[in-house]
Design a protein around this motif. Structure first.
Motif, PDB file in Angstrom:
ATOM      1  N   LEU A   1     -46.898 -48.400  -2.894  1.00 41.30           N
ATOM      2  CA  LEU A   1     -47.654 -49.456  -3.596  1.00 41.30           C
ATOM      3  C   LEU A   1     -47.696 -49.160  -5.095  1.00 41.30           C
ATOM      4  O   LEU A   1     -47.559 -50.062  -5.925  1.00 41.30           O
ATOM      5  CB  LEU A   1     -49.072 -49.557  -3.028  1.00 41.30           C
ATOM      6  CG  LEU A   1     -49.144 -50.207  -1.640  1.00 41.30           C
ATOM      7  CD1 LEU A   1     -50.564 -50.154  -1.099  1.00 41.30           C
ATOM      8  CD2 LEU A   1     -48.657 -51.644  -1.698  1.00 41.30           C
ATOM      9  N   ASN A   2     -47.886 -47.889  -5.425  1.00 42.03           N
ATOM     10  CA  ASN A   2     -47.883 -47.466  -6.828  1.00 42.03           C
ATOM     11  C   ASN A   2     -46.583 -47.899  -7.497  1.00 42.03           C
ATOM     12  O   ASN A   2     -46.578 -48.575  -8.537  1.00 42.03           O
ATOM     13  CB  ASN A   2     -48.028 -45.939  -6.833  1.00 42.03           C
ATOM     14  CG  ASN A   2     -48.035 -45.336  -8.228  1.00 42.03           C
ATOM     15  OD1 ASN A   2     -47.582 -45.954  -9.180  1.00 42.03           O
ATOM     16  ND2 ASN A   2     -48.551 -44.127  -8.342  1.00 42.03           N
ATOM     17  N   LEU A   3     -45.471 -47.550  -6.848  1.00 47.41           N
ATOM     18  CA  LEU A   3     -44.158 -47.864  -7.417  1.00 47.41           C
ATOM     19  C   LEU A   3     -43.951 -49.370  -7.517  1.00 47.41           C
ATOM     20  O   LEU A   3     -43.482 -49.885  -8.545  1.00 47.41           O
ATOM     21  CB  LEU A   3     -43.075 -47.236  -6.542  1.00 47.41           C
ATOM     22  CG  LEU A   3     -41.658 -47.301  -7.090  1.00 47.41           C
ATOM     23  CD1 LEU A   3     -41.554 -46.489  -8.360  1.00 47.41           C
ATOM     24  CD2 LEU A   3     -40.666 -46.787  -6.056  1.00 47.41           C
ATOM     25  N   ALA A   4     -44.322 -50.083  -6.469  1.00 48.24           N
ATOM     26  CA  ALA A   4     -44.096 -51.533  -6.460  1.00 48.24           C
ATOM     27  C   ALA A   4     -44.886 -52.203  -7.583  1.00 48.24           C
ATOM     28  O   ALA A   4     -44.340 -53.024  -8.344  1.00 48.24           O
ATOM     29  CB  ALA A   4     -44.501 -52.107  -5.110  1.00 48.24           C
ATOM     30  N   VAL A   5     -46.161 -51.824  -7.716  1.00 45.46           N
ATOM     31  CA  VAL A   5     -46.988 -52.441  -8.760  1.00 45.46           C
ATOM     32  C   VAL A   5     -46.476 -52.050 -10.144  1.00 45.46           C
ATOM     33  O   VAL A   5     -46.388 -52.876 -11.056  1.00 45.46           O
ATOM     34  CB  VAL A   5     -48.465 -52.027  -8.570  1.00 45.46           C
ATOM     35  CG1 VAL A   5     -49.294 -52.466  -9.754  1.00 45.46           C
ATOM     36  CG2 VAL A   5     -49.009 -52.630  -7.301  1.00 45.46           C
ATOM     37  N   PHE A   6     -46.105 -50.780 -10.273  1.00 48.78           N
ATOM     38  CA  PHE A   6     -45.581 -50.287 -11.557  1.00 48.78           C
ATOM     39  C   PHE A   6     -44.364 -51.108 -11.990  1.00 48.78           C
ATOM     40  O   PHE A   6     -44.293 -51.600 -13.122  1.00 48.78           O
ATOM     41  CB  PHE A   6     -45.225 -48.806 -11.382  1.00 48.78           C
ATOM     42  CG  PHE A   6     -44.404 -48.204 -12.504  1.00 48.78           C
ATOM     43  CD1 PHE A   6     -44.910 -48.138 -13.789  1.00 48.78           C
ATOM     44  CD2 PHE A   6     -43.141 -47.698 -12.252  1.00 48.78           C
ATOM     45  CE1 PHE A   6     -44.168 -47.563 -14.801  1.00 48.78           C
ATOM     46  CE2 PHE A   6     -42.392 -47.128 -13.261  1.00 48.78           C
ATOM     47  CZ  PHE A   6     -42.909 -47.065 -14.542  1.00 48.78           C
ATOM     48  N   VAL A   7     -43.435 -51.290 -11.067  1.00 48.94           N
ATOM     49  CA  VAL A   7     -42.220 -52.024 -11.417  1.00 48.94           C
ATOM     50  C   VAL A   7     -42.535 -53.501 -11.664  1.00 48.94           C
ATOM     51  O   VAL A   7     -42.096 -54.079 -12.669  1.00 48.94           O
ATOM     52  CB  VAL A   7     -41.162 -51.867 -10.300  1.00 48.94           C
ATOM     53  CG1 VAL A   7     -39.983 -52.782 -10.552  1.00 48.94           C
ATOM     54  CG2 VAL A   7     -40.693 -50.431 -10.222  1.00 48.94           C
ATOM     55  N   ALA A   8     -43.338 -54.085 -10.789  1.00 50.34           N
ATOM     56  CA  ALA A   8     -43.609 -55.515 -10.917  1.00 50.34           C
ATOM     57  C   ALA A   8     -44.323 -55.813 -12.237  1.00 50.34           C
ATOM     58  O   ALA A   8     -43.918 -56.719 -12.984  1.00 50.34           O
ATOM     59  CB  ALA A   8     -44.450 -55.988  -9.733  1.00 50.34           C
ATOM     60  N   VAL A   9     -45.369 -55.045 -12.537  1.00 48.77           N
ATOM     61  CA  VAL A   9     -46.116 -55.318 -13.776  1.00 48.77           C
ATOM     62  C   VAL A   9     -45.248 -55.018 -14.999  1.00 48.77           C
ATOM     63  O   VAL A   9     -45.289 -55.739 -15.996  1.00 48.77           O
ATOM     64  CB  VAL A   9     -47.430 -54.515 -13.798  1.00 48.77           C
ATOM     65  CG1 VAL A   9     -48.157 -54.706 -15.116  1.00 48.77           C
ATOM     66  CG2 VAL A   9     -48.320 -54.940 -12.646  1.00 48.77           C
ATOM     67  N   SER A  10     -44.430 -53.971 -14.901  1.00 50.02           N
ATOM     68  CA  SER A  10     -43.538 -53.674 -16.032  1.00 50.02           C
ATOM     69  C   SER A  10     -42.580 -54.818 -16.289  1.00 50.02           C
ATOM     70  O   SER A  10     -42.291 -55.169 -17.423  1.00 50.02           O
ATOM     71  CB  SER A  10     -42.737 -52.404 -15.749  1.00 50.02           C
ATOM     72  OG  SER A  10     -43.555 -51.278 -15.843  1.00 50.02           O
ATOM     73  N   LEU A  11     -42.081 -55.399 -15.207  1.00 51.46           N
ATOM     74  CA  LEU A  11     -41.147 -56.509 -15.371  1.00 51.46           C
ATOM     75  C   LEU A  11     -41.837 -57.717 -15.985  1.00 51.46           C
ATOM     76  O   LEU A  11     -41.231 -58.470 -16.742  1.00 51.46           O
ATOM     77  CB  LEU A  11     -40.548 -56.896 -14.020  1.00 51.46           C
ATOM     78  CG  LEU A  11     -39.596 -55.878 -13.391  1.00 51.46           C
ATOM     79  CD1 LEU A  11     -39.156 -56.343 -12.024  1.00 51.46           C
ATOM     80  CD2 LEU A  11     -38.390 -55.657 -14.273  1.00 51.46           C
ATOM     81  N   ALA A  12     -43.133 -57.884 -15.661  1.00 53.50           N
ATOM     82  CA  ALA A  12     -43.825 -59.097 -16.086  1.00 53.50           C
ATOM     83  C   ALA A  12     -44.403 -58.986 -17.488  1.00 53.50           C
ATOM     84  O   ALA A  12     -44.610 -59.989 -18.155  1.00 53.50           O
ATOM     85  CB  ALA A  12     -44.936 -59.428 -15.097  1.00 53.50           C
TER      86      ALA A  12
END
Lengths: 93, 893
Positions: free
Chosen positions: B503-514
């Protein structure tokens, strides 16, 4: 990474070529380690069912894990010896 | 049997020995004889703080419970070290280049020096490591309790023992950890003490192992048989745990604050890392070599129900080996103390740099402009942090009751700190990672960890009620701490690790992309990711706003007067200045910021300098570099374009010059022909008439007079021509001396008109527009008159109108004067205009009477007088404008 500089030459002299391949080996070593150490995941474990294959004996398991360990250490030390002798690691030719 | 008092005596002697070693190492280092303190061997041994009391005691207990699973905790770090080329090399280089003082500092520096991020990481690290510190206290007190016999009056209560151990640890850490402020100056005393402790714990464990294998079991063969025949003699493994724990230990090895401290901050030479890449796996291998044999023998010979975590002590004791047991105790003691010392050192640096200092600076109001020595505040903050962190560990130990197995506590801590990994690795390998992405990922991962791992560790109904375990938060079944999303049956540790990290990784990547990073963030990101391409700082300070004195005062308070002075002196010397105050150049400010960040962390150092300087200047070039990957190419092509434009401009100028030169050359040739003709014509007539006068005797007086007059007239013409040439050459060579007089411009014009033959006497009508008032001036009036006469006679000669007219007018223009001679003739053709002021230039010269020098002389005269003469075509004729400078006009007033 730093090896793929745009102005890098396509073909290298023999010594540089050897160093490149040694660095490839350096990069590959942890991958080999992971593969070898993940082999125990495939071993039959905990015979809860009569039809299950015989579990691996603990002595064999210990021997396997530690032999892999020693081999990896020796490989890493050998690579250090060969690469480290010829100057620091980051000065790419 | 050794009594507790004897053991305490040995322990105190050992601690005194450590103090002595640390003390002498510091002394040697200060005296510059500390190079041996920084050998690759010491570096490798200092890495061994990875092996804590959890390893020393817990591994055997772990093996007794779960067989070979314990080894995964060492496989992960071994793989990371063997694969140093991938991650560690980059991490160490970045840490050194950015002078990172801690994990929090590294992450905050990567994401635009965000202090918010640093605070979050610090808080998470403190919470994550606290159980680990409690674990060390627990193991020391447990091991002490083995030696105390029940009911004995001098036996220490476990709580008291834990308390005194904690006090001792605080003392040691404060003494050697906060002696010097700059975290980058490294702690020689601490490092050497840790290296010694690393040797002690290895020797102790190996000694027990050798004793067990050869002393108890009777060799390797019999030992292996006993292993196979024991309760853990069969390979029995939860497969998910084998893989997950290997990954987890690798992640924790990279992300643990104490590992960062010894691996990156205390790293002296990057080559040491390469040696450690095989030496440290060797150490780990030796540490785990005898774990299973000790566990098996312990299970064999000790009564059922004895704590397997203490087999390392109880097996030698049961065999009557008091000395070996004492050595073993010292090994465990070493493991615990070295870990606590380094962990608290690392955490206290983080707490003081990222929490205490920013708060303190902001309460001071004026920020960096405070008085007094900031170093005292920093050191005090660090000491207080050390005290606080060890106190937290003690409180956790008391709260958890010291009951849980050592390995379980250690794993909880590992999952907690592993949450830094996505932000850390994402930061050094992915330029797209942003501050908000890192923050969101950290918080989500940490929240999942607290819910799934930390809170359940206290047991049902301690913090979380049993109902939450069974039915989830508020009865929502997919929110159960050990079965998130309703997926049951996963091992709790694997469950917590997989969910929190993914979840950490997923949120990190998603928010970084956005989200979109700030310029500073993008620059830092490029610095981190491309560390091997360029190790220079790309952004700079707007240095003009900082004064060296202010910087000096600030630096003195943080680095200390002597260090600051030597730093400033060295820079001033480098800049070639005398004294101790260098120019605050961008380069110097960057150096200073890095020096300061070694003491107070990059975010605080950045904030302090920006308070003095007024903000970073992310220059236009920087922004260009950020805005576009191909900015350099763009810039280069822009430069090329500018260059080529410049070249074509120059070429055009050259072409014009060449045309002019060619035209001039043609003019000159024409003139030479002309002047030969000019000279020849009068000369011919002079010769002819003088020959007639000489050879003809029959001339009467009238004829003689007539011929002599012709000769006289021709010589006058020749003289005038030669006068003109001489005049021009004198003017051009600047040899003319001006004869300054005061006069009136109207008078000068009137005289010129008279000299040229009067306003009405010739065919040209001259209108002299008299101005109402006198126009006084101070200049060479004769020369000015010469110019006017020339212009008037030109008009007389060349004006081809039916009724030629010339208007002379005086205009006030700016500070100067203009005298306009405006005729009604045919305008000069445009191709000839460029040449009319050149020598020998003649246009419309039908009778060939002029030499083409008049206007050239006029221009030379006007240049000498400080003015100018220009030509303007008018609709109804030509206008020659004589410009007189202001000083000529004003001087007479």
């Amino acid at each position: 990474m730093s090896d793929s500089a745009p102005n890098a030459t396509l073909f290298l002299e023999k010594r540089s070529y050897r160093r490149r391949r040694l660095k490839d080996a350096l990069r590959l070593l942890p991958v080999v380690g992971v593969l070898l150490w993940m082999v125990p995941v495939l071993w039959p474990s905990g015979a809860s069912h009569p039809a299950d294959p015989t579990p691996v004996a603990m002595s064999s398991a210990i021997t396997y894990v530690f032999v892999v360990w020693v081999l990896l250490i020796l490989a890493a030390a050998a690579l250090w010896w060969v690469i480290g002798e010829r100057g620091s690691a980051e000065t790419d030719p | 049997m050794i009594s507790v008092n004897q053991l305490l005596g040995v322990s105190l002697a050992y601690v005194a020995f450590l103090f002595a070693i640390a003390f002498f190492a510091e002394r040697a280092s200060i005296r510059g004889k500390g190079s041996w303190l920084r050998s690759p061997m010491v570096y490798t041994l200092s890495l061994s703080i990875y092996c804590t009391a959890w390893t020393f005691y817990g591994a055997v207990g772990y093996a007794a419970r779960s067989g070979m699973e314990f080894v995964t905790i060492y496989l992960g770090p071994s793989l990371v070290m063997i694969g140093w080329w991938w991650v560690l090399r980059k991490l160490v280089r970045i840490g050194r280049a950015q002078r990172a003082t801690s994990v929090a500092d590294l992450i905050s520096a990567r994401y635009g020096k965000s202090n918010l991020l640093a605070i979050v990481v610090t808080v998470m690290a403190v919470i994550g490591v606290t159980p680990y510190i409690a674990l060390q206290l627990q193991s020391v007190t447990l091991s002490l309790s083995i030696f105390s016999e029940p009911g004995q009056p001098d036996s220490l209560s476990q709580a008291a023992a834990a308390f005194w151990v904690a006090v001792g640890l605080v003392l040691f850490t404060v003494l050697f950890g906060t002696r010097n402020l700059n975290a980058n100056e490294r702690h020689d005393g601490v490092v050497i003490a840790i290296a010694v402790e690393a040797v002690v714990k290895l020797v102790a464990l190996l000694a027990v192992g050798v004793f067990v294998v050869w002393g108890v079991a009777g060799g390797i063969g019999p030992m292996m048989e006993r292993i196979d025949n024991s309760t853990i003699g069969e390979w029995s493994m939860d497969r998910s745990r084998w893989a997950a724990l290997t990954v987890l230990s690798a992640a924790a090895f990279l992300a643990l604050p104490r590992m960062f401290q010894v691996m990156v901050v205390e790293n002296e030479d990057e080559r040491h890392l390469q040696i450690a890449s095989w030496a440290f796996p060797l150490y780990l291998m030796l540490m785990s070599l005898f774990v299973v044999p000790i566990a098996v023998i312990g299970l064999d010979i000790l009564p059922a129900g004895s704590n397997p975590d203490l087999f390392v002590l109880t097996v030698p004791l049961a065999e009557g080996q008091g000395g070996l047991a004492t050595l073993s105790f010292l090994g465990g003691f070493s493991s615990a103390t070295s870990m606590v010392i380094v962990a608290t050192l690392a955490l206290s640096t983080m707490v003081s740099n990222h929490v205490v200092m920013p708060v303190w600076l902001s309460t001071q109001g004026t920020g960096a402009q405070v008085s007094g020595d900031v170093r005292n505040v920093v050191i005090l903050a660090r000491r207080a942090s050390i005290l606080m962190i060890i106190f937290f560990g003690y409180v956790y130990y008391r709260l958890s009751g010291g009951g849980a197995a050592l390995a379980a506590i250690g794993l909880i801590s590992f999952v907690g700190v592993a949450q830094f990994l996505p932000a850390m690795l994402g930061g050094i390998f992915w330029r797209g990672a942003t501050r908000w992405g890192a923050l969101a990922g950290l918080i989500v991962g940490f929240a999942v960890w607290v819910f799934c791992s930390l809170l359940p560790s206290f047991g049902p109904d301690a913090v979380l009620s049993a109902a939450v375990f069974e039915q989830g938060i508020g009865g929502v079944s997919w929110l159960r701490p050990q079965a998130l999303f309703g997926i049951e049956g996963i091992d709790p540790t694997v469950h917590a690790m997989v969910w929190s990290l993914s979840l950490n990784l997923a949120v990190f990547v998603a928010v970084s992309l956005a989200t979109f990073p700030t310029p500073l963030e993008r620059l830092q990101g490029a610095q981190f990711v491309n560390i091997f391409d360029h190790s220079t700082q790309a952004r700079g300070w707007d240095a003009a706003l900082a004064t060296s004195e202010d910087l000096m005062i600030m630096a003195q308070r943080i680095l200390g007067p002597a260090d600051a002075l030597s730093l400033f002196r060295a820079e001033a010397k480098r800049q070639g200045l005398t004294g101790h105050l260098p120019e605050p150049t961008q380069g110097f400010l960057q150096t200073l910021e890095r020096e300061l960040s070694g003491s107070v962390g990059s975010a605080t150092a950045h904030a302090m300098i920006s308070q003095l300087v007024g903000g970073t200047s992310v220059s236009v070039e920087d922004l260009m570099a950020v805005a576009d990957e191909s900015a350099q190419i763009l810039e280069y092509s822009n430069r090329l374009e500018a260059k080529s434009a410049e070249l074509s401009r120059t070429a055009r100028q050259l072409r014009e010059a060449n045309q002019k030169l060619t035209a001039l050359s043609v003019q000159k040739d024409a003139f030479l022909g002309q002047i030969s003709h000019e000279l020849r014509t009068p000369m011919t007539s002079i010769r002819s008439f003088s020959e007639i006068l000489r050879d003809t005797d029959t001339l009467d007086q009238a004829e003689k007079t007539k011929y002599a007059s012709i000769i006289h007239g021709e010589t006058i013409r020749l003289t005038r021509l030669l006068d003109d040439l001489l005049d021009l050459s004198v003017l051009e060579n600047g040899q003319v001396s001006l004869n300054l007089e005061n006069g009136n411009l109207n008078d000068v014009i009137a005289q010129a008109v008279l000299s040229a033959g009067g306003a009405h006497t010739t065919r040209l009508r001259i209108h002299h527009m008299q101005s109402d008032q006198d126009v006084p001036l101070s200049t060479d009036l004769d020369r000015l008159r010469q110019v006017f006469i020339n212009l008037i006679t030109n008009a007389q000669k060349y004006c081809v109108a039916a009724t030629p007219e010339l208007t002379v007018e005086i205009l006030q223009q700016g500070g100067g004067l203009q005298v306009v001679f405006h005729d009604n003739g045919v305008p000069i053709p445009s191709e000839a205009r460029a040449l009319i002021f050149e020598k020998f230039s003649r246009i419309n010269d039908k009778d060939g009477s002029g030499a083409g020098l008049g206007l050239a002389i006029c221009r030379e005269i006007m240049t000498r007088l400080g003015g100018d003469i220009t030509y303007e075509p008018r609709a109804d004729g030509n206008a020659f404008i004589v410009h007189l400078p202001g000083r000529v006009a004003l001087a007479a007033q």
